[in-house]
Design an enzyme around this catalytic site. Structure first.
Site, PDB file in Angstrom:
ATOM      1  N   ILE A  41       0.856  -1.189   0.000  1.00 14.39           N
ATOM      2  CA  ILE A  41       0.000   0.000   0.000  1.00 14.39           C
ATOM      3  C   ILE A  41       0.888   1.233   0.000  1.00 14.39           C
ATOM      4  O   ILE A  41       1.720   1.407   0.903  1.00 14.39           O
ATOM      5  CB  ILE A  41      -0.903   0.021   1.262  1.00 14.39           C
ATOM      6  CG1 ILE A  41      -1.758  -1.244   1.322  1.00 14.39           C
ATOM      7  CG2 ILE A  41      -1.757   1.280   1.285  1.00 14.39           C
ATOM      8  CD1 ILE A  41      -2.496  -1.413   2.648  1.00 14.39           C
ATOM      9  N   LYS A  42       0.735   2.064  -1.007  1.00 19.24           N
ATOM     10  CA  LYS A  42       1.528   3.302  -1.039  1.00 19.24           C
ATOM     11  C   LYS A  42       0.721   4.365  -0.297  1.00 19.24           C
ATOM     12  O   LYS A  42       0.015   5.171  -0.909  1.00 19.24           O
ATOM     13  CB  LYS A  42       1.821   3.684  -2.493  1.00 19.24           C
ATOM     14  CG  LYS A  42       3.026   4.572  -2.635  1.00 19.24           C
ATOM     15  CD  LYS A  42       3.528   4.588  -4.056  1.00 19.24           C
ATOM     16  CE  LYS A  42       4.470   5.748  -4.300  1.00 19.24           C
ATOM     17  NZ  LYS A  42       5.667   5.744  -3.474  1.00 19.24           N
ATOM     18  N   SER A  43       0.816   4.298   1.019  1.00 20.89           N
ATOM     19  CA  SER A  43      -0.023   5.166   1.847  1.00 20.89           C
ATOM     20  C   SER A  43       0.706   6.455   2.187  1.00 20.89           C
ATOM     21  O   SER A  43       1.934   6.536   2.090  1.00 20.89           O
ATOM     22  CB  SER A  43      -0.426   4.443   3.128  1.00 20.89           C
ATOM     23  OG  SER A  43       0.547   4.650   4.129  1.00 20.89           O
TER      24      SER A  43
END
Ligand code: PMP
Length: 286
Positions: A151-153
């Site tokens: 997840i590229k949070s």
């Protein structure tokens, strides 16, 4: 230089006027997702792949982006055009929106969609010629069952803590291990090794972001008939590697010549790194 024009929810603002609420959960909790994309010679590189990953990151945190994938791709392209940018960097992000001072994502208003188009230069040019030094740090990559690195949070503190440790050791990039002690990735780049004419890189389930540059490099290697093994790796593999390099949208492909104070092979960028760098340059010039 004209001021960058920033997209927020369908409108363009001058950089100085591009603002969102301090109650936005993106700011309060890092609750949101983002991408980093390059523009090469007037063309947005791998736009579809980045939009897909943005939507997958959003889906993983149950954040509904108020645009379709096609609308998002068009908004990105339109913002690039409005900035008249031929070579540069795009930062699309979607926050959970303004809420109250509690975590509950249901009690937020509409997600905020922001697209920034600007310049980027990550590392000094001489490092691309001579190679860089990295250091393994004590901060491990997020456990996939806690916050999956896929997840590229907007919450990048895991990476920032590792970056601080690397900087304290005089290194611009830090090598992060996973919870099993295997090589995961660097703070903003994927890691590749070369051993006996083959490429080696950790598999996605080692707990890494599935880098779009990583995937492009794997494809370029296969076209060049260089075998690629996605396999568990440890520091031992780094110490005995013939070559090492990092991949990322901002970093592109950068050779690593030293890790934890030890030169990798002869301490100079190797031939396969050079070959892939040239192939990548051709790909981005298309
Ligand atoms: N790992 C991490 C943690 C990153 O932040 C990035 C940069 N987005 C990468 C790897 C490289 O991914 P990409 O090639 O898609 O930029």
């Amino acid at each position: 230089m004209p001021s960058p024009k920033v997209y927020i929810n369908g409108k363009l603002y001058d950089k100085a006027d591009a603002k969102i609420s301090v109650y936005d959960h993106g700011l309060l909790y890092g609750d949101g997702v983002f991408e980093g994309i390059r523009i090469y010679h007037g063309k947005v590189f791998k736009l579809k792949e980045h939009v897909d990953r943005l939507f997958e990151s959003a889906q993983a945190i149950k954040l509904e982006i108020p645009l379709s994938r096609e609308q998002m791709a068009k908004a990105i392209q339109d913002t690039v055009n409005a900035n008249d940018k031929k070579d540069g960097y795009i930062r699309p992000l979607v926050t959970r929106g303004a809420g109250y001072l509690g975590l509950d994502p249901r009690r937020t208003s509409d997600p905020q969609v922001v697209i920034i188009v600007d310049d980027i230069s990550l590392y000094p040019p001489e490092l691309y010629e001579n190679g860089m030094e990295i250091a393994t740090v004590a901060t491990i990559r997020n456990h996939p069952a806690a916050l999956n690195p896929r997840i590229k949070s907007l919450n990048y503190l895991n990476n920032i803590l590792a970056k601080i440790e690397g900087i304290q050791q005089g290194c611009l990039e830090s090598l992060m291990l996973n919870h099993k002690g295997e090589i995961a990735e660097c703070t903003g780049d994927n890691v590749f090794l070369v051993k006996g004419g083959k490429l080696r890189t950790p598999p996605i389930d080692a707990g890494v972001l599935e880098g779009i540059t990583r995937n492009a490099v794997i494809e370029l290697a296969r076209e060049a008939r260089i075998p690629v093994d996605e396999m568990s790796l440890t520091r031992h593999d780094v110490f005995i590697a013939d070559e090492c390099f990092l991949t990322g949208t901002a970093a592109e492909i950068i050779p690593v010549v030293k890790c934890d104070g030890r030169p990798i092979d002869n301490g100079r960028p190797g031939p396969i790194t050079r070959l892939l760098r040239e192939a990548f340059q051709r790909l981005t010039r298309q």
